[in-house]
Design a protein around this motif. Structure first.
Motif, mmCIF file in Angstrom:
data_model
loop_
_atom_site.group_PDB
_atom_site.id
_atom_site.type_symbol
_atom_site.label_atom_id
_atom_site.label_comp_id
_atom_site.label_asym_id
_atom_site.label_seq_id
_atom_site.Cartn_x
_atom_site.Cartn_y
_atom_site.Cartn_z
ATOM 1 N N HIS A 75 0.832 -1.221 0.000
ATOM 2 C CA HIS A 75 0.000 0.000 0.000
ATOM 3 C C HIS A 75 0.855 1.256 0.000
ATOM 4 C CE1 HIS A 75 -3.688 -2.160 0.285
ATOM 5 N NE2 HIS A 75 -3.339 -2.772 1.432
ATOM 6 N N LEU A 76 2.045 1.192 0.680
ATOM 7 C CA LEU A 76 2.947 2.351 0.691
ATOM 8 C C LEU A 76 3.459 2.626 -0.718
ATOM 9 C CD1 LEU A 76 4.401 4.389 2.562
ATOM 10 C CD2 LEU A 76 6.277 2.751 2.735
ATOM 11 N N LEU A 81 2.344 5.425 -6.642
ATOM 12 C CA LEU A 81 2.065 5.144 -8.057
ATOM 13 C C LEU A 81 0.788 5.797 -8.554
ATOM 14 C CD1 LEU A 81 3.071 1.376 -8.144
ATOM 15 C CD2 LEU A 81 4.399 3.333 -8.933
ATOM 16 N N VAL A 82 -0.194 6.031 -7.677
ATOM 17 C CA VAL A 82 -1.478 6.582 -8.124
ATOM 18 C C VAL A 82 -1.432 8.096 -8.109
ATOM 19 C CG1 VAL A 82 -2.739 4.561 -7.369
ATOM 20 C CG2 VAL A 82 -2.403 6.431 -5.782
ATOM 21 N N ASP A 83 -2.276 8.695 -8.933
ATOM 22 C CA ASP A 83 -2.315 10.169 -9.053
ATOM 23 C C ASP A 83 -3.499 10.775 -8.332
ATOM 24 O OD1 ASP A 83 -1.192 9.762 -12.471
ATOM 25 O OD2 ASP A 83 -0.016 10.138 -10.639
ATOM 26 N N ASP A 84 -4.568 9.985 -8.222
ATOM 27 C CA ASP A 84 -5.797 10.498 -7.617
ATOM 28 C C ASP A 84 -5.592 10.699 -6.122
ATOM 29 O OD1 ASP A 84 -9.236 9.802 -8.250
ATOM 30 O OD2 ASP A 84 -8.389 10.857 -6.530
ATOM 31 N N PRO A 85 -5.843 11.911 -5.593
ATOM 32 C CA PRO A 85 -5.653 12.167 -4.145
ATOM 33 C C PRO A 85 -6.504 11.245 -3.291
ATOM 34 C CG PRO A 85 -5.930 14.226 -5.336
ATOM 35 C CD PRO A 85 -6.217 13.157 -6.313
ATOM 36 N N GLU A 90 -6.611 6.640 0.362
ATOM 37 C CA GLU A 90 -7.116 5.295 0.650
ATOM 38 C C GLU A 90 -5.975 4.313 0.860
ATOM 39 O OE1 GLU A 90 -9.958 1.850 -1.392
ATOM 40 O OE2 GLU A 90 -9.683 3.802 -2.384
ATOM 41 N N GLU A 91 -4.915 4.393 0.025
ATOM 42 C CA GLU A 91 -3.778 3.497 0.172
ATOM 43 C C GLU A 91 -3.048 3.788 1.485
ATOM 44 O OE1 GLU A 91 -4.569 1.280 -3.041
ATOM 45 O OE2 GLU A 91 -2.959 0.969 -1.613
ATOM 46 N N TRP A 92 -2.958 5.062 1.862
ATOM 47 C CA TRP A 92 -2.281 5.429 3.119
ATOM 48 C C TRP A 92 -3.058 4.879 4.318
ATOM 49 C CZ3 TRP A 92 2.302 6.604 4.550
ATOM 50 C CH2 TRP A 92 2.556 7.164 5.808
ATOM 51 N N MET A 93 -4.424 4.945 4.263
ATOM 52 C CA MET A 93 -5.230 4.407 5.358
ATOM 53 C C MET A 93 -5.063 2.890 5.444
ATOM 54 S SD MET A 93 -6.585 6.856 6.930
ATOM 55 C CE MET A 93 -7.681 5.906 7.968
#
Length: 654
Positions: A75-76, A81-85, A90-93
């Motif tokens: 997830h880190l 890699l993703v651009d959408d905030p 969501e990945e950080w959570m």
């Protein structure tokens, strides 16, 4: 079963006493072994269960930590890699959630009382994870500031630390596995004393069993051999018999073999007695032994002074009936009088007997009727042909009738030869043998070498006679079909006197098969291989009697050509194919062939090469083909190279 020697009772009693004593002592020892084994197994099971539970729990927690660490890194990395905030948050959570799961699994592992070495490794993992967490949050700050290159460098460093964490977790698993092996070795060593005690008890049991068996064997070896021989004789004579064998008292059936159950269509002796022999013997309509008076059993008891034999018709449980031979023999068991009844189903024998009688009575009459009918038909055909003044057509019709009559003669000869050589005559020989031994028929069939062959011989004879009947019926049907075809030829001849031929819709395959059937008997008897090649099975409107005359003539000529060709392989092909609006029939053979100079004369009236030929069969066929709106042609590469006759017929007749 009742077939038991009363003199064996005292010996059987002694056997039971000795066996019961041996079994009692053995059971006590077995119980002792069972108790010791149970306690030992309970102890081992308890320790193993604790070890398995502890191993499963610790292993699962270590794998949960590994999975959480792996998912957290995933997830880190995805947050970079993703651009959408929204996806980044969501990945950080999810990264934080996996970190929480890692800590929960770690605390649970600590609560499982890990060893000193495991605790030190957990501490080492904790220091590595602290450094990794610092780098993770540093990476997040770099991502927020937009410095992705530096963030990726930090990610690489953080992953290298996580690899070390995984290595520490693998070390914990290895230590855990080593400890488990030590515990298991201790469990195995603790069982040695128990195993020795159990082995001692087992040796004692085998010693008692050995001594008891030795005593019994010495005392009962002769009797055991006799019992064995009696069992073999019983199985061979009773269960091995193809007949139903029953033992009766005056009211019920005491015992029976499996064939008796099969004869009456029941599954057990209980069911047989529940219905009762009075119902099966048709003395009573009540399908219940309770409502029956047992008349049939009582009559059989009254009949038996010496061995008796008679015939009877029984009814099965499903109300079907079957004729049978019955043999009665009085026997005495335990000072009681019984009747042994042997029932033999003679349904097949009666059927064969009746079939042979019917075949012998009807065959000669049928052949005579068909012969008379053929004679009258031939005379009628000649009269019609002459009265119409159409000698050429009459000659063609006579030739076609001759082709059919050849098949009729072959069928008649086959029927006559089969009747003269029928295997049914062998039945009289068997009946003579049985009459000669009717006083001791049971002993003859069971013990005499010739008698043992009677029943298998009758079975084989029944099958062969059945096949003979089927073959005779087939030949009679062929004879009938040929007579019908001659009638159709005569009807067509009458149409030449002024009636127009009837146009019918027919399948090309059906008419070709009929032409083959007319020639089939003579072809089969000549060793010819006739093959069919039907590329199509079209429905056409045509005068089918003219068409079948042409095909019969072509197949007959092909038969004579291959017979005179001198080849070992005699082949004829009858084919059908469609071309434009025409149906093409072709007859190909590998026979004697046609000389090039004779090709143009084949269809001329009176032309013939065969000595027994008439010279008008192909001529008449060519005329009939023209009347059907088609053509008949021939092709051959020369002598001994076969020939092909081709009949082309339009699909729709004009």
């Amino acid at each position: 079963m009742l077939f038991r020697d009363n003199q064996q009772q005292p010996i059987a009693t002694n056997i039971r006493i000795i066996l019961m004593a041996g079994i009692l002592v053995s059971c006590m020892l077995v119980a002792t072994i069972g108790i010791i084994t149970w306690y030992a197994l309970q102890n081992v099971n308890h320790q193993v269960e604790n070890l398995v539970n502890e191993t499963a729990t610790k292993s699962n927690l270590i794998y949960e930590m590994r999975i959480a660490a792996r998912e957290r890194n995933l997830h880190l990395a995805m947050s970079l890699l993703v651009d959408d905030p929204f996806l980044i948050d969501e990945e950080w959570m999810k990264f934080k959630e996996q970190g929480t799961l890692f800590l929960i699994a770690r605390e649970k592992f600590k609560s499982q009382n890990p060893g000193k070495t495991e605790s030190l490794l957990l501490q080492k993992q904790r220091e590595l994870s602290k450094h990794a967490v610092k780098l993770q949050y540093e990476l997040n700050d770099l991502r927020l500031s937009g410095n992705y290159i530096k963030a990726i460098e930090v990610l690489h460093e953080e992953i290298s630390i996580q690899v070390k964490v995984f290595s520490v977790l693998d070390e914990i698993l290895a230590i855990h596995e080593k400890n488990n092996k030590l515990i298991i070795n201790k469990l195995f060593s603790s069982q040695e004393k128990t195993q020795k005690a159990i082995a001692l008890l087992i040796i004692s049991i085998f010693s008692i069993i050995y001594l008891t068996s030795t005593f019994l064997i010495k005392r009962l070896s002769i009797q055991a051999e006799e019992i064995k021989n009696e069992g073999i004789k019983y199985k061979a004579l009773i269960e091995g018999s193809m007949d139903g064998i029953l033992v009766l008292d005056k009211k019920s059936i005491i015992d029976c073999n499996n064939n008796a159950l099969r004869l009456f269509g029941v599954d057990s002796l209980t069911e047989l007695n529940r219905i009762g022999l009075d119902y099966f013997s048709q003395f009573s309509e009540e399908k219940s032994a309770i409502k029956s008076d047992g008349i049939f059993n009582a009559i059989n008891h009254a009949l038996v002074n010496n061995k008796k034999r008679y015939e009877w018709v029984f009814k099965k449980a499903n109300n079907d009936t079957f004729p049978s031979d019955i043999e009665l023999q009085g026997i005495e068991l335990n000072e009681n009088n019984y009747v042994q009844m042997i029932i033999r189903d003679i349904t097949e024998r009666e059927r064969i007997k009746k079939a042979l009688q019917d075949a012998n009575e009807n065959l000669e009459n049928k052949v005579k009727e068909r012969t008379d009918e053929l004679t009258k038909t031939n005379q009628k055909m000649l009269g019609l042909a002459h009265s119409a003044g159409m000698s050429e057509v009459a000659s063609g019709v006579l030739h076609n009738v001759g082709n059919v009559l050849n098949s009729v003669n072959v069928s008649s000869s086959i029927i006559k030869n089969r009747a003269l050589n029928s295997r049914a005559r062998n039945l009289n020989k068997v009946i003579d043998i049985l009459h000669k031994n009717k006083g001791n028929i049971d002993d003859f069939l069971k013990n005499d070498e010739a008698g043992k062959l009677v029943i298998p011989f009758l079975e084989q004879l029944s099958e062969k006679i059945t096949r003979e009947q089927e073959d005779q019926i087939q030949e009679i049907n062929s004879l009938t079909n040929n007579v019908d075809h001659i009638k159709n030829i005569i009807s067509m001849q009458q149409s030449y006197a002024g009636n127009i031929g009837v146009i019918e819709k027919i399948k090309t395959g059906d008419i070709a098969n009929d032409a083959i059937d007319i020639n089939l008997s003579s072809i089969n008897n000549s060793g010819i291989n006739l093959s069919k090649y039907y590329d199509t099975d079209y429905e056409i409107s045509i005068d089918k009697h003219k068409l079948i005359q042409i095909l019969v003539n072509l197949i007959s000529n092909a038969k004579h050509a291959v017979m005179n060709g001198g080849k070992s392989d005699k082949n004829i092909i009858l084919g059908i194919k469609k071309h434009n609006n025409n149906i093409i029939f072709f007859v190909e053979d590998n026979g004697i062939g046609i000389d090039e100079k004779d090709i143009e004369h084949v269809f001329e009236f009176g032309f013939k090469k065969r000595v027994e030929g008439h010279g008008y069969g192909l001529h008449h066929s060519a005329i009939s083909a023209k009347e059907l709106g088609g053509t008949l042609t021939v092709d051959s590469d020369g002598m001994n190279k076969g020939a092909t006759f081709t009949l082309t017929i339009p699909i729709e007749q004009k």
